[in-house]
Design an enzyme around this catalytic site. Structure first.
Site, short mmCIF file in Angstrom:
data_model
loop_
_atom_site.label_atom_id
_atom_site.label_comp_id
_atom_site.label_asym_id
_atom_site.label_seq_id
_atom_site.Cartn_x
_atom_site.Cartn_y
_atom_site.Cartn_z
CG HIS B 60 -1.75 -0.98 1.18
ND1 HIS B 60 -2.52 -1.59 2.49
CD2 HIS B 60 -2.54 -1.77 0.39
CE1 HIS B 60 -3.33 -2.56 2.14
NE2 HIS B 60 -3.13 -2.93 0.83
CB THR B 61 0.52 4.45 -1.79
OG1 THR B 61 0.33 3.97 -3.07
CG2 THR B 61 1.32 5.59 -1.94
CE LYS B 62 2.93 0.48 4.54
NZ LYS B 62 3.58 -0.69 4.53
CG ASP B 164 -2.70 1.35 -3.00
OD1 ASP B 164 -2.63 0.38 -4.08
OD2 ASP B 164 -1.80 2.15 -2.83
N PRO B 165 -3.79 5.15 -1.54
CG PRO B 165 -2.98 6.88 -0.26
CD PRO B 165 -3.14 5.38 -0.05
#
Lengths: 286, 284
Positions: B60-62, B164-165
């Site tokens: 996931h985008t962090k 997961d923006p």
């Protein structure tokens, strides 16, 4: 002569290059009762003849609202028609959810046509047995489309489908020049007269006819029973008067009104209009 | 005896991330927490079932890596102006100095982005697919700016729901029905429309200028001057920005035009900049 040999399934061609199953499906459309559509520069009108199974039953619905700006009239297998109607409503509402705007009419009709074409090219499917008249307004203006089981679709200025539709088409062709500039009232009356030509026996009553109108400032409205009564009466008497749809349109221009028939309100508005006594110029006798 | 926590919580189910507060998370650290072999990231006791070690390849985008800074946009009499610099920064390193952060969608709409550049390239791809579909339909109907705005809002919100923006602040500008349109969509799906829209540092720096001087009926010269002033302020006060800007103009008559990159006059010879501590209280 060879018809019976090549018509077993939709994926078999005949030696003349025809798909008989598709043509039989189009026959099913011709068995349905007549549906007429016509458009002007500002509005689109659908007029349909409803059949009833017997004296005891109600009349089969033929006009369905898809979205505020779009609706259909069906001719043929009503089950198939309802299924396509559900698909169209779903597509429109999804489009509204993602884009917050109304779906362009032509694109939805193309999707229906693509869906219909798939059914003509799979051995485990059968073609839809229903023809649709799609009336709608989008950013490009008013549209009237006709789709059929073969997966073809065309845009029309005026069209009739179903039983004895040729008589209705003849009437429409005769008066085609007057449609683009016609008022909503005149358009509805043309539609009903075209419908009348397709009747073999009996006559149009408010129980067996159903009219739908849509325009840029007028959301798709179905006129049935009491709401269509003034037009039926006008048809018989052939008198000009301001009627239901024009009043509804004015109301909608001032404050947007959702939904289909303003039944009691319509009657009151009609009587109010009668009292005023104004109306469009008399039309030339048919 | 105190009850010992079990290695695997039945309440959570298999493979689910547990309470993360037991371990210092990235919001506290300035780097991602390094996994230790016997200590699960979920904060359970040693050698417990660790979801991160379940070999799920999905991530996931962090954190964003290559980022763009602020975007600012205003409405004026004939349409909208959208302005931003052309920097793709890698942390605080000014790494890519010629990135175009404004995307030309169709003849009446542009989208500009701050935040992760790769996510913006993905968004540009999605918009390109929509524009291509419009072209293929060949019916003269194009996506309006309001439809692009609604679509992007749905995309951003759905990605946010999956944790997961797309790490962007998007500005949608254009003209529809003869009227200018300006909207913003954030990375969690927050969206609004207004006469002037800003992202990132411009929220603090340019917005006061816009509130004071922006009018919906301002002329193009006034609007351009206001935009230059706003870009200047953001360059002066934002560490991660460069003196190389692009302005996109969308009008009802001429459609979309994105300018070539240009620089603005900056002054760094103010006396107070020369020896800033000289004037501090208690200095000598």
């Amino acid at each position: 002569m060879f018809r019976n040999q090549y018509d077993t399934d939709v994926t078999t061609w005949s030696p003349q290059g025809r798909l008989f199953q598709v043509e039989y499906a189009m026959e099913a459309v011709k068995q349905g009762s007549c549906a007429v559509g016509l458009k002007s520069d500002t509005h689109v009108v659908l007029a349909t003849l409803k059949r009833s199974q017997s004296e005891l039953s109600s009349f089969q619905r033929k006009v369905f609202k898809i979205d505020d700006h779009m609706g259909i009239a069906i001719a043929g297998l009503t089950g198939d028609g309802r299924s396509l109607c559900k698909y169209m409503r779903n597509e429109c509402i999804n489009h509204r959810y993602v884009y917050e705007s109304s779906m362009p009419v032509g694109r939805l009709v193309r999707q229906i046509a693509d869906k219909s074409q798939v059914c003509t090219q799979r051995s485990w499917k059968r073609p839809y047995g229903v023809g649709l008249l799609v009336a709608g307004v989008d950013s490009q203006g008013p549209h009237l489309f006709s789709s059929c089981p073969s997966g073809n679709y065309y845009e029309y200025k005026a069209i009739a489908i179903g039983a004895r539709s040729q008589a209705a088409k003849t009437y429409l062709e005769k008066h085609l020049e007057s449609f683009p500039s016609a008022t909503l009232d005149e358009l509805v009356r043309h539609g009903l007269r075209a419908l009348q030509s397709s009747l073999s026996e009996g006559e149009l009553t408010e129980a067996n006819s159903s009219v739908a109108v849509v325009g840029k400032d007028l959301s798709f409205t179905i006129l049935e029973d009491e709401a269509v009564q003034p037009y039926i009466t006008a048809l018989k008497e052939d008198e000009p008067m301001q009627t239901e749809a024009a009043v509804v349109e004015e109301e909608q221009r001032e404050a947007p009104v959702e939904g289909q028939v303003a039944e009691d309100g319509g009657q009151a508005a009609y009587e109010a209009a009668l009292r005023e006594g104004e109306g469009p110029a008399p039309m030339e006798a048919d | 005896m105190l009850p010992r926590p079990t290695t695997h919580s039945k309440a959570l189910g298999p493979g689910v991330a547990g309470p993360e507060l037991a371990v210092a998370i990235s919001a506290v650290l300035d780097r991602p927490p390094k996994p230790v072999s016997h200590l699960p990231l979920s904060g359970a006791q040693p050698c417990a079932v660790d979801p991160a070690a379940l070999c799920d390849p999905r991530q996931h985008t962090k954190y964003p890596y290559v980022t763009g800074t602020s975007v600012m946009a205003i409405k004026y009499k004939d349409g909208v102006l959208v302005g931003c610099d052309t920097l793709g920064a890698y942390g605080t390193t000014k790494r890519y100095k010629s990135t175009q952060r404004i995307y030309h969608v169709n003849s009446k709409c542009v989208v500009a982005a701050g935040g992760e550049i790769s996510d913006f390239q993905y968004i540009s791809n999605l918009l390109d697919e929509l524009t291509t579909d419009d072209y293929r339909f060949d019916d003269g109907i194009e996506l309006s700016p309001q439809e692009v705005h609604s679509y992007l809002c749905r995309v951003m919100y759905n990605r946010r729901n999956k944790f997961d923006p797309l790490w962007n602040s998007l500005v949608v500008g254009g003209v529809q029905g003869g009227q200018p349109f300006l909207g913003m969509v954030g990375m969690i799906g927050t969206h609004y429309t207004d006469s002037h829209v800003t992202t990132g540092f411009a929220n603090q720096l340019a917005r006061p200028l816009f509130r004071e001087r922006q009018r919906d009926d301002m002329s193009e010269e006034d609007a351009l001057q206001l935009m230059y002033d706003a870009l200047k302020v953001c360059y002066y006060r934002d560490k991660v920005s460069i003196n190389k800007f692009q302005i996109a103009k969308v009008t009802k008559d001429d459609g979309v035009s994105i300018s070539e990159p240009f620089a603005l006059d900056m002054r760094w010879d103010y006396k107070m900049f020369a020896q800033p501590t000289k004037w501090a209280v208690g200095a000598w």
